[in-house]
Design an enzyme around this catalytic site. Sequence first.
Site, PDB file in Angstrom:
ATOM      1  N   GLU A  65       0.824  -1.202   0.000  1.00 22.45           N
ATOM      2  CA  GLU A  65       0.000   0.000   0.000  1.00 22.45           C
ATOM      3  C   GLU A  65       0.861   1.256   0.000  1.00 22.45           C
ATOM      4  O   GLU A  65       0.581   2.218  -0.739  1.00 22.45           O
ATOM      5  CB  GLU A  65      -0.923   0.006   1.230  1.00 22.45           C
ATOM      6  CG  GLU A  65      -1.890  -1.166   1.278  1.00 22.45           C
ATOM      7  CD  GLU A  65      -1.364  -2.366   2.051  1.00 22.45           C
ATOM      8  OE1 GLU A  65      -2.159  -3.045   2.710  1.00 22.45           O
ATOM      9  OE2 GLU A  65      -0.132  -2.625   1.982  1.00 22.45           O
ATOM     10  N   CYS A  68      -0.512   0.252   7.466  1.00 27.10           N
ATOM     11  CA  CYS A  68      -0.975   0.601   6.118  1.00 27.10           C
ATOM     12  C   CYS A  68      -2.390   1.160   6.142  1.00 27.10           C
ATOM     13  O   CYS A  68      -2.752   1.977   5.277  1.00 27.10           O
ATOM     14  CB  CYS A  68      -0.910  -0.622   5.221  1.00 27.10           C
ATOM     15  SG  CYS A  68       0.777  -1.186   4.913  1.00 27.10           S
ATOM     16  N   ALA A  96      14.414 -44.430  -7.640  1.00 24.24           N
ATOM     17  CA  ALA A  96      15.835 -44.777  -7.769  1.00 24.24           C
ATOM     18  C   ALA A  96      15.949 -46.266  -8.069  1.00 24.24           C
ATOM     19  O   ALA A  96      15.040 -47.050  -7.771  1.00 24.24           O
ATOM     20  CB  ALA A  96      16.592 -44.457  -6.477  1.00 24.24           C
ATOM     21  N   ARG A 109      11.960 -24.576  -5.016  1.00 24.70           N
ATOM     22  CA  ARG A 109      12.913 -24.348  -3.923  1.00 24.70           C
ATOM     23  C   ARG A 109      13.013 -22.859  -3.602  1.00 24.70           C
ATOM     24  O   ARG A 109      13.016 -22.442  -2.440  1.00 24.70           O
ATOM     25  CB  ARG A 109      14.310 -24.842  -4.318  1.00 24.70           C
ATOM     26  CG  ARG A 109      14.592 -26.292  -4.089  1.00 24.70           C
ATOM     27  CD  ARG A 109      16.078 -26.580  -4.325  1.00 24.70           C
ATOM     28  NE  ARG A 109      16.361 -28.005  -4.331  1.00 24.70           N
ATOM     29  CZ  ARG A 109      17.561 -28.524  -4.521  1.00 24.70           C
ATOM     30  NH1 ARG A 109      18.599 -27.716  -4.750  1.00 24.70           N
ATOM     31  NH2 ARG A 109      17.741 -29.832  -4.507  1.00 24.70           N
TER      32      ARG A 109
END
Length: 365
Positions: free
Chosen positions: A56, A91, A169, A191
Amino acid sequence: MSFSAADHAFMARALQLAQRGLYSTTPNPRVGCVVVRDGWVIGEGWHEQAGLPHAEAGALEATVGAGDTAKGATAYVTLEPCSHFGRTPPCADALIEAGVIRVVVAMQDPNPLVAGQGLAKLSAAGIEVASGLLADEATELNIGFVSRMTRGRPWLRLKVAASLDGKTALNNGVSQWITGPDARRDAHAWRARSCAVLTGIGTVRDDNPRLTVREVETMRQPLKVVIDSRLETSPDAAVLEGGNVLIAAAQNDAGRFGALRARGAEIVLLSNVQGKVDLAELLRELGRRGINEVLAEAGTRLNGSLLREACVDELLIYQAPILLGDAARGMFGLAELTDLAGARHLRIIERRAVGADFRIRARLA
């Protein structure tokens, strides 16, 4: 409460602005603001970083810089304006002083320090207040902040890269690379927006990951969190490079404590009755540290533990168009079911192609 097409358009723009703080505002929420007068945008702003002006304030300052003022204008804000003094002034006060006559917000602030008080202050000052426009989109943008404020813990996404037959895997541990470069780049973006990246000692030992953001630009690196009950992390582990590491342990070993602390790691003891790390308490600890979003990148066993202990909010699965066979390792170490009634049900919220792979986002139903 009804909103016009113009209201929707201006709030959508405010949400676009809020997105610009996706990687940088933690522990604060991502917020955007658009100031409109006579149907024209006269100021825009977004919260860029904790300690810097809120959205703001930025939007109001932009109106002054353009030779205009906000008197008689409408402000569209993606989150309820704050009403308390923090690192920056309230704000709500700034909007009142600027002479804004209407404030439209997407969602109420879940922070108990605000929680309706900002809207009440604006209304008491004679400003027309409307709330709930594009609330779902605003909540999604700050889902981690909402989680921390309402549950005392961050939102945890569990990221998995798997083959089409659900394997992560080979049986010998080889997993690089199941998915392609586009999927890996996309995972780095997740990430980057996370406040912390979490893994277990098994992944540290087998893959020696750095857990840093490298494939996309970012203003900061997330906290690296390692779950290591017996403090088996090697002082030479790549995850320790550059510091910013928190190791959650269950056993106190003075010698290993010293060696890891010498490498810049912080260690917290969070033991459960089984002598392992209390995962739920770890999430609460991360919440106390202002962590909004966690991305877990772990192995089969820890993935299963996180699911069993109700720590997972969302699955982020990258699925490659390959088959690895029955002997390969699965995604989650969960107990065998003998009845389909015990199956965990998911709600798919997104499925899209990322290069040659698919990204699936799902939440527990």
